[in-house]
Design a protein around this motif. Structure first.
Motif, mmCIF file in Angstrom:
data_model
loop_
_atom_site.group_PDB
_atom_site.id
_atom_site.type_symbol
_atom_site.label_atom_id
_atom_site.label_comp_id
_atom_site.label_asym_id
_atom_site.label_seq_id
_atom_site.Cartn_x
_atom_site.Cartn_y
_atom_site.Cartn_z
ATOM 1 N N LEU A 31 0.861 -1.182 0.000
ATOM 2 C CA LEU A 31 0.000 0.000 0.000
ATOM 3 C C LEU A 31 0.896 1.231 0.000
ATOM 4 O O LEU A 31 1.643 1.454 0.948
ATOM 5 N N ASN A 40 -7.015 4.077 -3.222
ATOM 6 C CA ASN A 40 -5.860 3.623 -2.458
ATOM 7 C C ASN A 40 -4.873 2.984 -3.429
ATOM 8 O O ASN A 40 -5.211 2.030 -4.115
ATOM 9 N N VAL A 42 -1.786 0.829 -4.713
ATOM 10 C CA VAL A 42 -1.049 -0.376 -4.351
ATOM 11 C C VAL A 42 -0.011 -0.639 -5.435
ATOM 12 O O VAL A 42 -0.321 -0.593 -6.626
ATOM 13 N N GLU A 49 1.290 -0.629 -10.788
ATOM 14 C CA GLU A 49 0.542 0.018 -9.715
ATOM 15 C C GLU A 49 -0.913 0.067 -10.115
ATOM 16 O O GLU A 49 -1.234 0.087 -11.297
ATOM 17 N N VAL A 57 -9.054 -3.937 -0.605
ATOM 18 C CA VAL A 57 -7.665 -4.088 -0.181
ATOM 19 C C VAL A 57 -7.677 -4.572 1.268
ATOM 20 O O VAL A 57 -8.203 -3.903 2.152
#
Length: 135
Positions: A31, A40, A42, A49, A57
């Protein structure tokens, strides 16, 4: 609000995530930035990505929670699930990033333990109801 201290946490993208960018379902990543409930970022070890809603998540629960669940419910769960949870707890106890990566991989491979060892990066906060009194 998302906890900003989660940056750098190893996470698992929900194995049955809908609209998973780049087909990263069920993969372990890091993360990078927890921005909001819907965005978000990752990063994955093999490259790439993607961003996900917080509900897609997952991170490992605290090892004490896993241990408590094992001691309370261990005798009633299937043997394979017990073994998987025990391995995850031992790997969490090691605390290295490689051990945590392995723990997430075990959780991904054992659907029976996912609910017991994984939680969303943005847990739903329990609201306390205020008790009111009338005259």
């Amino acid at each position: 609000m998302i906890n900003e201290n989660l940056a750098g946490t190893l996470v698992l993208v929900l194995p049955d995530a809908e609209n998973s960018p780049g087909e990263k379902k069920g993969q372990v990543g890091v993360l990078m930035y927890a921005r909001s409930e819907t965005e978000n970022y990752v990063r994955f070890p093999e490259g790439g990505e993607a961003f996900y809603p917080a509900g897609q998540v997952l991170m490992l629960k605290d090892k004490q929670q896993v241990f408590d669940d094992l001691t309370k419910n261990g005798s009633s769960m299937p043997l394979d699930d017990f073994k998987a949870m025990y391995k995850i707890m031992l790997l969490q106890d090691r605390g290295t990033s490689q051990a945590l990566y392995s723990a997430l991989a075990i959780a991904n491979d054992q659907p029976g333990v996912q609910e017991k060892v994984l939680e969303s990066i943005h847990p739903v906060e329990k609201q306390e109801l205020a008790k009111t009194y009338g005259r």
